[in-house]
Every structure is written in structure tokens, then in C-alpha cells.
Design a protein around this motif. Structure first.
Motif, mmCIF file in Angstrom:
data_model
loop_
_atom_site.group_PDB
_atom_site.id
_atom_site.type_symbol
_atom_site.label_atom_id
_atom_site.label_comp_id
_atom_site.label_asym_id
_atom_site.label_seq_id
_atom_site.Cartn_x
_atom_site.Cartn_y
_atom_site.Cartn_z
ATOM 1 N N GLY A 164 6.300 14.797 -0.822
ATOM 2 C CA GLY A 164 6.358 13.374 -0.510
ATOM 3 C C GLY A 164 6.949 12.547 -1.230
ATOM 4 N N LEU A 165 6.842 11.096 -1.215
ATOM 5 C CA LEU A 165 7.921 10.147 -1.903
ATOM 6 C C LEU A 165 7.552 10.153 -3.373
ATOM 7 C CD1 LEU A 165 7.453 7.254 0.748
ATOM 8 C CD2 LEU A 165 9.356 8.859 0.327
ATOM 9 N N GLU A 166 8.744 10.039 -3.803
ATOM 10 C CA GLU A 166 8.678 9.574 -5.328
ATOM 11 C C GLU A 166 9.579 8.551 -5.794
ATOM 12 O OE1 GLU A 166 9.675 13.414 -6.888
ATOM 13 O OE2 GLU A 166 11.720 12.819 -7.093
ATOM 14 N N ILE A 167 9.389 7.876 -6.730
ATOM 15 C CA ILE A 167 10.317 6.764 -7.388
ATOM 16 C C ILE A 167 10.906 7.342 -8.464
ATOM 17 C CG2 ILE A 167 10.595 4.409 -8.271
ATOM 18 C CD1 ILE A 167 8.268 3.376 -6.497
ATOM 19 N N VAL A 168 12.216 7.264 -8.735
ATOM 20 C CA VAL A 168 12.608 7.882 -10.173
ATOM 21 C C VAL A 168 12.802 6.555 -11.012
ATOM 22 C CG1 VAL A 168 14.733 9.185 -11.092
ATOM 23 C CG2 VAL A 168 13.671 9.810 -9.050
ATOM 24 N N HIS A 169 12.521 6.741 -12.375
ATOM 25 C CA HIS A 169 12.445 5.783 -13.107
ATOM 26 C C HIS A 169 12.140 4.352 -12.595
ATOM 27 C CE1 HIS A 169 14.098 7.638 -16.737
ATOM 28 N NE2 HIS A 169 14.376 8.715 -15.908
ATOM 29 N N ARG A 210 1.190 -0.916 -12.613
ATOM 30 C CA ARG A 210 2.155 -1.610 -11.474
ATOM 31 C C ARG A 210 3.514 -1.111 -11.596
ATOM 32 N NH1 ARG A 210 1.299 -7.878 -11.003
ATOM 33 N NH2 ARG A 210 -1.000 -7.113 -10.420
ATOM 34 N N CYS A 211 4.357 -0.652 -10.716
ATOM 35 C CA CYS A 211 5.495 -0.394 -10.723
ATOM 36 C C CYS A 211 6.415 -0.876 -9.705
ATOM 37 C CB CYS A 211 5.615 0.979 -10.883
ATOM 38 S SG CYS A 211 5.386 1.906 -9.491
ATOM 39 N N TYR A 212 7.702 -1.010 -10.063
ATOM 40 C CA TYR A 212 8.588 -1.488 -9.179
ATOM 41 C C TYR A 212 9.682 -0.470 -8.761
ATOM 42 C CZ TYR A 212 11.394 -4.596 -6.127
ATOM 43 O OH TYR A 212 12.176 -5.128 -5.047
ATOM 44 N N GLY A 213 10.075 -0.119 -7.579
ATOM 45 C CA GLY A 213 11.476 0.750 -7.426
ATOM 46 C C GLY A 213 11.348 1.054 -5.893
ATOM 47 N N THR A 214 12.424 1.864 -5.941
ATOM 48 C CA THR A 214 12.752 2.496 -4.642
ATOM 49 C C THR A 214 12.193 3.763 -4.278
ATOM 50 O OG1 THR A 214 14.655 0.937 -4.642
ATOM 51 C CG2 THR A 214 14.715 2.457 -2.882
ATOM 52 N N PRO A 215 11.407 4.122 -3.387
ATOM 53 C CA PRO A 215 10.792 5.300 -3.227
ATOM 54 C C PRO A 215 11.976 5.974 -2.360
ATOM 55 C CG PRO A 215 9.499 3.731 -2.106
ATOM 56 C CD PRO A 215 10.600 3.138 -2.502
ATOM 57 N N ARG A 216 11.782 7.589 -2.880
ATOM 58 C CA ARG A 216 12.792 8.442 -2.044
ATOM 59 C C ARG A 216 11.935 9.669 -1.863
ATOM 60 N NH1 ARG A 216 17.064 5.967 -2.639
ATOM 61 N NH2 ARG A 216 17.644 4.728 -4.442
ATOM 62 N N PRO A 217 12.349 10.370 -0.902
ATOM 63 C CA PRO A 217 11.837 11.785 -0.512
ATOM 64 C C PRO A 217 11.995 12.775 -1.663
ATOM 65 C CG PRO A 217 13.289 11.130 1.259
ATOM 66 C CD PRO A 217 13.619 10.212 0.027
ATOM 67 N N GLY A 218 10.762 13.141 -2.166
ATOM 68 C CA GLY A 218 10.917 14.195 -3.344
ATOM 69 C C GLY A 218 10.442 15.556 -2.945
ATOM 70 N N GLN A 219 10.088 16.414 -3.770
ATOM 71 C CA GLN A 219 9.624 17.970 -3.257
ATOM 72 C C GLN A 219 8.201 17.788 -2.601
ATOM 73 O OE1 GLN A 219 9.794 19.128 -7.488
ATOM 74 N NE2 GLN A 219 11.247 20.783 -6.761
ATOM 75 N N PRO A 252 0.936 -1.256 -0.008
ATOM 76 C CA PRO A 252 0.076 0.116 -0.074
ATOM 77 C C PRO A 252 0.894 1.295 -0.003
ATOM 78 C CG PRO A 252 -0.041 -1.294 2.305
ATOM 79 C CD PRO A 252 0.814 -1.776 1.272
ATOM 80 N N ILE A 253 0.371 2.199 -0.677
ATOM 81 C CA ILE A 253 1.346 3.407 -0.869
ATOM 82 C C ILE A 253 1.395 4.058 0.459
ATOM 83 C CG2 ILE A 253 1.329 5.770 -1.921
ATOM 84 C CD1 ILE A 253 0.336 4.554 -4.281
ATOM 85 N N ARG A 254 0.443 4.023 1.092
ATOM 86 C CA ARG A 254 0.471 4.932 2.527
ATOM 87 C C ARG A 254 1.647 4.473 3.221
ATOM 88 N NH1 ARG A 254 -2.402 8.453 4.523
ATOM 89 N NH2 ARG A 254 -4.089 8.399 3.170
ATOM 90 N N GLY A 255 1.952 2.956 3.566
ATOM 91 C CA GLY A 255 3.189 2.632 4.460
ATOM 92 C C GLY A 255 4.517 2.508 3.813
ATOM 93 N N LEU A 256 4.635 3.094 2.497
ATOM 94 C CA LEU A 256 6.152 3.082 1.964
ATOM 95 C C LEU A 256 7.209 3.779 2.819
ATOM 96 C CD1 LEU A 256 5.372 3.790 -1.985
ATOM 97 C CD2 LEU A 256 5.448 1.598 -0.454
ATOM 98 N N GLN A 257 8.191 3.274 2.880
ATOM 99 C CA GLN A 257 9.462 3.525 3.361
ATOM 100 C C GLN A 257 10.444 4.164 2.451
ATOM 101 O OE1 GLN A 257 10.021 3.285 6.900
ATOM 102 N NE2 GLN A 257 8.029 2.323 7.251
ATOM 103 N N PRO A 258 10.973 5.339 2.902
ATOM 104 C CA PRO A 258 12.190 5.593 1.751
ATOM 105 C C PRO A 258 13.076 4.679 1.891
ATOM 106 C CG PRO A 258 11.666 7.317 3.657
ATOM 107 C CD PRO A 258 10.793 6.319 3.736
ATOM 108 N N GLY A 259 13.746 4.329 0.508
ATOM 109 C CA GLY A 259 14.781 3.500 0.594
ATOM 110 C C GLY A 259 14.535 2.054 0.594
#
Ligand code: ADP
Ligand code: MG
Length: 719
Positions: free
Chosen positions: A140-145, A129-138, A66-73
Motif C-alpha cells: 500500500g501507500l507509504e511516505i518516505v522521510h 502527525r506528519c507531512y509528506g507525499t504518499p507513494r505506492p510501496g510494497q 484521512p489515511i483512507r482517501g490518500l492519493q499517490p503523489g
């Protein structure tokens, strides 16, 4: 022929079966000459190489987070509906796609490279549907590429049933093709009888699977495999492979050492000159210096080459130990050479050594890249005739045309900055300047003793693994009279306060360093940043003499500025990390490091080591840009808490892993496929014991383990 009973327990595959692993990759369907060539460029030429081409990591697509519980990194698979799409252009084009899910939270997918067709796919309301590592963005969280897939039909939406391995990328071969080829190679994996090289009782004692089982588990994790362990790299299958990989590296270093020790070296017995130097020094040796020098004395008396690494914390006084060792060579009528990684450092050694040695009548020569023409010819002649007794210099010492009359001791300072090859190249200058050639072929060659020094202390476990070819000594005591450096971390917004601080320190007759760092940028950009800082500080501190050194300056200008700083003619030195190693100015008591959050611990420790060399209380200010990542916060905290290089090294190993710690130039060790020296350190005693046993009882097995894992990297073993 009867074999000793213990060795008989080591599995011994038959030659016919062993050959399966050596089948060329072109035997695989779909692996034509073009593909084979691309694989070969990465050292992959036979089936066995693909078996050991291990996944770098795994992607867990068995669940949707779930997007709500995502952890950076923390890498995850997420799924949601597109809520908004925005194309922008700031410094470069960007595409932002916001997706939301049932957890009522939004995640941004950000792309810097994209095609029009891709943009057209992203329509609000579509499911992705995507796969990646969320990081803090401007926002909230974002996944680059992220890797992603649009789900237009429900049938598309099945989840994976096991972890997906991710292999190291190979240029010119797509991820899917590589996976297919590895799969085909694995289909031909023979039975354990043909593969296993480790003794069964050892594996069973450690509860580790056989090689075949381990390979199948890591390449094709079963549905019920322990996902958490595999993701963490602690699964028994991964430990099994790590054990063998560590063993292979250990054996290859040990063999290198054995080859070295088959040579002869001059026995250096006269201590008269060294004693005269010691008596003339303006200080008494510390207990640790004394102890390490005695170890070197014992090594050099023997007619076989010394291979010793001296580890000492920043400022522990390694140079004088090196000078004493050199006097054993010179006292025996032979030559010594000291090589340093930068001209700045080499020249400083030259000044110190001349100061100590010339009064004793020892002739010290200087050889660096900038010594050219007539001057160079003169130095080379003095080196070749033996008139130059100690030669100090940079890489230039190793070049062709540098021929020693009788080199008995090769000293390499800050060895972590050199590769294995370079260290050996200096050794090869030994014994009448002849090339010692193939070490295995000409066992009677006379080679110089080798002393290597490093100021980046390495934890014991790591030293055991990285330097199995060397004996290790530690100078673990600082000379008396040093005051501890007070370290603080300060947000860059508080920079103005620092200007005041510098003013105060310099008004009291102290000197300061301001270090500008920009990581991953060119020399030129770093130099510009340093120039800007220099201009700014010059304006803000009108009463002070401000100097500047950076890597883009001419050697002579750099040198002149450093010398002026050393003489106290400059109050504040703005510098890039060129000052990192070795620079010794005891009156400097304030160090400011910009962007400290981007530097590793070892480098911060080196930089900080430039202050606290005199008797005045010293300070180090680590300026950082907010917000700090958790890792950066830990690093800065470690720097505040301790000044012990060995403690810092342990922490660095824990935080960053050994590759970073040893530097990328350290051949082999940084490039483990599966082993991780921090995580698998507990296997090292086993590795050592098993290594001894194999070398003694089954050198053929040792050979096969080395060639299996180290393979192409082995060329330096006989360099
Ligand atoms: P490093 O181990 O970092 O290379 P250096 O050899 O540059 O350290 O020594 C740092 C400083 O300490 C030098 O100025 C050196 O002359 C001084 N020094 C070395 N040994 C002693 C000692 N036993 N007592 C006092 N000062 C010493
Ligand atoms: Mg030094």
C-alpha cells in the motif's frame, strides 16, 4: 527634461527609497558574516534578494487528511497512532513505522537514515502527525522521510491557520533560520512607490496586484487566501511575480541581442559555390529547407551579424542547410566552423561534409580532443592560415590556441546540448581570431554570423522566451520517401518475443538497435548494463553479428563499431544513449528501447529518430517495467500516437515543464523562481509588448527589472 507622455506613466521610484532593497543582508539581526557568506554563495546579498527568494511550494498544514482517501503523489498532512515499528536491512538499513487513523486505514512511514534516538521515539500507541507525499510501496501507500512530530499532549495538536511556505534549501542554513531572515527582510519591505516598476494600467488591466502586495501574499499567505490557487501556482500574486520575472529574462536576452547587433559582420554575397553544392546534391531540397536557406541568405547578405536558430525535427535535413550556409562564407574567401556536441556526431558531419564538399575543391579540416601532437599542430596552422575553409569539430574548436584566419560563420549543431557561454565562445573566435572583448565597449568589432541548430523542437511559446536573442526558423517538413515508424509499448516480461523479432528483421537484411538506459547512474554502471545485455543477446542470437557501443569505450573503438554498423557489417547494435543524436543509418529499421518509462519524451523522440530513415517500414519497441506511473503511461501513449517532434515538444512541456525540456545546461531559463512557461504562457505576448516599450522609452526601468531578477546570472549578457 521632458519625457514622452507614455513613459511618464511608468512608476519611477526615487533613488533614496530604491536603496532600501540594496541594503546588505548583514544589516539584519542574526545575519553575521558567516551566514552572509552562505547566502552570498547563492547570489543573495541584499534585502531585495530575500524578497525575491520565493517559496518553491507550500505545505498545507491547515487540515488533516484521512489515511483512507490518500492519493499517490499528492502531499498531505496525516495523523495517526503507531501500530507497528519494524527495522530491517536489505540493501541498506530501513525503518518502517505503520500508523493508522479513524478511517481504519494504515500508512507506512519509511526512513533510510535515522538515529537510535529517533527509533526510540516510535512506540506503538504514540500519536504522530506528519507531512509528506504518499507513494505506492510494497504494501500500500507509504511516505518516505516525512517531516513528522510526535504528539504527546493534546495541546500540541493545534492546526496551522495558513499555508506554510517552503523555500529552496540553502546549504549551511537551516530552514527555520532562512524563514526568519526572509521574514525580517519582509518587515522592511517599502511602499509600492519605492518598489513598483510595472505600469499601473497594465497591472490593473490584467487584475494583478502590486509588487508589494504580491510579495506579501506569496511569502505570508493570509488565512483566507485561495489555498488551491496558491498550491497550483495560479494565484494572481504569483502571476504578477511571474509576469515580472518573464519580463526580466526577456529583457536580458533582448539586451544581449542588441549588444550583438551593435557589431559588424562580413556581408556574404556570392552564391556561386552554394549553387554548385546544391546542383551536386543527390536530392532536391525540400520546400522547408529551401525556405530556411533563403532566410539565411538574406541574413548573411547584411553587414550585421546573423543570430539565427534553425529548429528542425529529427531527420529533417539540417546538415545540408548548414553546408549551404557554410558555402556562402567559403565562397566569399572566408572560413566557416561547425561545432557538434559529441565526437560521434562531429565525425559523422565530417564524413558527410567531406563527401559533399571535397569534390567542389573545398578544404574541410577536423579538430577534436583526440587530435593531438603533430596532427593538431598541422590543423591549427591550416585554421590560422585560412587554408582550412570549413572546420568541423567538437568543443575543441573553442579552446585557446585555436585561431581562425577569417571566421565569417559559426555553426553550432544540437545547440540545446551547449550552454549560452559555449555558443558565444565560438563567436569570439571571429574576425582574425581576435578576442572581441567587451561588446559594449568596442562596438565596431567584426564578429562572425551565428547559426545554431536544434533537433529538439521547442514549442513556439518556449522559443519566444528562451531564444529572445535569436531569430527562429523551422524546417517543418521531412524529406520524401520516409515511412512512418510503428511504435509499440511492451512490458519487459515480453522481452523474449523481441529476440524473435530481431532475428526476423535481420534475416530480411535489416539492422536493429537495442538501447540500454539506466538513469541517474554513472557511465560505468550504464556501460556494465550494456555489456550484460550484449552478452545475453550474443548468446541468444548466434547467427547474428552483434556490436556494442557505450560511453566508456575509447573513441576509436566506438567509431569503428559505428562505422561497421553503418556499412552493414553489424546486424544488431547494442548501445547506450550515446547514439541519441544525429546518427544516421538508413538501413536500420528496428529500435528497442529498454526502460523507456524512465526517459523523457524529447529523448525518446531523438532515439526513435534513428530509425525510419530509409524506405523500409520501421518499428520502435518501448520496453517498460510495470507498474507504470500515470505520467510514464502518458508519455508512452504520446510516443505511440505521434511522430511529430513539435507535437511531442508541446506535450513534453505540458508534462514535465520547460526546465527539463531545455536541459539543465540552458542558463537562466530553467531556473525560474516563480514563472512556469507552460502555465504562464499566456503572459508572453504581454511580456513582449512591454519589453519593446520599456527598451524604447525607459531603458533605466528595464535595467532595474533585469538586475532585480536576473542579477548575478547577468554576467553572460556581456560575455
Ligand atoms: P537532421 O536534421 O536530423 O540533422 P540530417 O541532416 O542528418 O538530419 O539528414 C538526415 C538524412 O536525410 C541524411 O541522410 C540526409 O542526407 C538526408 N536528406 C537531407 N535532405 C534531404 C532531402 N531534401 N531529400 C532527401 N534526403 C535528404
Ligand atoms: Mg543533425
Amino acid at each position: 527634461m521632458a519625457r514622452p507622455a507614455r513613459a511618464a506613466r511608468v512608476a519611477r521610484p526615487g533613488p533614496a527609497l530604491a536603496a532600501v532593497g540594496e541594503t546588505p543582508l548583514t544589516a539584519l539581526p542574526g545575519c553575521g558574516p558567516k551566514v552572509a557568506e552562505k547566502l552570498a554563495a547563492r547570489g543573495l546579498t541584499c534585502l531585495q534578494d530575500l524578497w525575491l527568494q520565493l517559496p518553491r511550494q507550500y505545505e498545507d498544514r491547515t487540515r488533516i487528511a484521512p489515511i483512507r482517501g490518500l492519493q499517490p503523489g499528492v502531499a498531505v498532512q496525516v495523523e495517526g497512532r503507531i501500530e507497528a515499528v519494524e527495522r530491517g536491512f536489505r540493501y541498506k538499513p530501513t525503518l518502517r513505522v505503520a500508523i493508522g487513523d479513524e478511517s481504519q486505514a494504515t500508512l507506512v512511514l519509511r526512513f533510510f537514515h535515522f538515529r537510535a534516538a529517533q527509533v526510540a521515539q516510535f512506540v506503538p500507541g504514540a500519536r504522530v502527525r506528519c507531512y509528506g507525499t504518499p507513494r505506492p510501496g510494497q504494501h500500500g501507500l507509504e511516505i518516505v522521510h516525512p517531516s513528522y512530530r510526535l504528539l504527546d499532549v493534546e495541546a500540541d495538536a493545534v492546526l496551522g491557520d495558513a499555508l506554510d511556505p517552503v523555500y529552496p534549501a540553502i546549504e549551511g542554513i537551516g530552514a527555520a533560520s532562512l524563514r526568519r531572515l526572509i521574514g525580517l527582510a519582509l518587515d522592511r519591505l517599502p511602499d509600492d512607490a519605492a518598489l513598483e516598476l510595472l505600469p499601473r494600467e497594465l497591472r490593473e488591466g490584467l487584475h494583478l496586484p502590486s509588487l508589494r502586495d504580491a510579495l506579501l501574499t506569496v511569502h505570508r499567505p493570509a488565512q483566507d487566501a485561495d489555498i488551491a490557487a496558491l498550491l497550483a501556482g495560479t494565484h494572481p500574486a504569483q502571476r504578477r511575480l511571474a509576469l515580472e520575472e518573464l519580463l526580466a529574462h526577456h529583457l536580458s536576452l533582448r539586451r544581449q541581442r542588441m549588444a550583438q547587433q551593435a557589431h559588424a559582420a562580413p556581408a556574404l554575397r556570392s552564391t556561386t559555390l552554394a549553387e554548385r553544392l546544391r546542383a551536386a546534391l543527390p536530392f532536391a531540397l525540400t520546400g522547408a529547407q529551401q525556405r530556411v536557406f533563403e532566410q539565411i541568405l538574406r541574413d548573411l547578405r547584411k553587414p550585421s551579424p546573423m543570430l539565427r536558430l534553425v529548429q528542425g525535427d529529427v531527420g529533417s535535413g539540417k546538415t545540408v542547410v548548414a553546408a549551404l550556409a557554410a558555402m556562402l562564407a567559403v565562397g566569399a574567401g572566408k572560413q566557416a566552423a561547425l561545432m557538434a556536441p559529441t565526437e560521434l556526431l562531429a565525425e559523422q558531419h565530417l564524413v558527410n561534409l567531406r563527401g559533399w564538399l571535397e569534390p567542389l575543391g573545398v578544404r574541410v579540416a577536423w579538430l577534436a580532443g583526440k587530435v593531438t601532437g603533430r596532427a593538431r599542430a598541422q590543423v591549427l596552422a591550416a585554421v590560422a592560415s585560412g587554408e582550412a575553409q570549413l572546420v568541423v569539430g567538437t568543443h575543441a574548436l573553442m579552446q585557446q590556441g585555436v585561431v581562425f584566419h577569417d571566421l565569417a560563420l559559426a555553426i553550432v549543431d544540437e545547440q540545446h546540448r551547449f550552454g549560452v557561454h559555449q555558443r558565444l565562445a565560438l563567436r569570439d573566435k571571429g574576425a582574425g581570431g581576435g578576442d572581441v572583448g567587451d561588446v559594449l565597449g568596442r562596438a565596431a568589432a567584426i564578429v562572425p554570423h551565428q547559426l545554431v541548430m536544434t533537433a529538439t523542437p521547442i514549442p513556439r511559446t518556449l522559443a519566444m522566451a528562451a531564444y529572445a536573442d535569436l531569430d527562429v526558423s523551422a524546417i517543418d517538413e521531412l524529406p520524401p520517401g520516409r515511412t512512418p515508424v510503428q511504435t509499440i509499448a511492451l512490458s519487459a516480461e515480453r522481452r523474449p518475443e523481441l529476440v524473435e523479432r530481431i532475428r526476423t528483421a535481420c534475416a530480411e537484411g535489416r539492422q536493429a538497435y537495442w538501447v540500454c538506459t539506466i538513469i541517474d547512474e554513472s557511465d560505468e554502471i550504464v556501460a556494465q548494463a550494456a555489456q550484460t545485455t550484449f552478452d545475453g543477446l550474443t548468446l541468444q542470437l548466434p547467427g547474428l553479428r552483434v556490436g556494442l557501443v557505450h560511453g566508456r569505450m575509447k573513441g576509436a573503438d566506438k567509431q569503428a563499431t559505428m562505422l561497421a554498423f553503418k556499412r552493414g557489417e553489424i546486424d544488431l547494435l547494442v548501445a547506450t544513449t550515446v547514439i541519441e543524436v544525429g546518427v544516421d543509418v538508413p538501413n536500420a529499421s528496428l529500435m528497442i528501447i529498454e526502460n523507456a518509462e524512465r526517459l523523457g519524451l524529447a529523448q525518446l523522440h531523438q532515439l526513435r529518430g534513428r530509425v525510419g530513415r530509409g524506405s523500409a517500414a520501421s518499428n520502435c519497441v518501448l520496453l517498460y517495467q510495470s507498474p507504470l506511473s500515470a505520467l510514464a503511461r502518458q508519455r508512452l501513449e504520446t510516443m505511440r500516437q505521434t511522430q511529430d517532434g513539435f507535437v511531442i515538444a508541446e506535450k513534453d512541456l505540458e508534462l514535465r515543464g520547460p526546465g527539463e525540456l531545455l536541459g539543465t545546461r540552458q542558463t537562466g531559463i530553467a531556473g525560474f523562481r516563480v514563472a512556469d512557461l507552460a502555465r504562464d504562457a499566456d503572459l508572453l505576448p504581454q511580456v513582449q509588448e512591454l519589453g519593446d516599450r520599456l527598451l524604447q522609452q525607459s531603458p533605466d526601468i528595464a535595467e532595474r527589472i533585469v538586475s532585480r531578477w536576473v542579477g548575478a546570472a547577468l554576467h553572460y549578457a556581456s560575455a
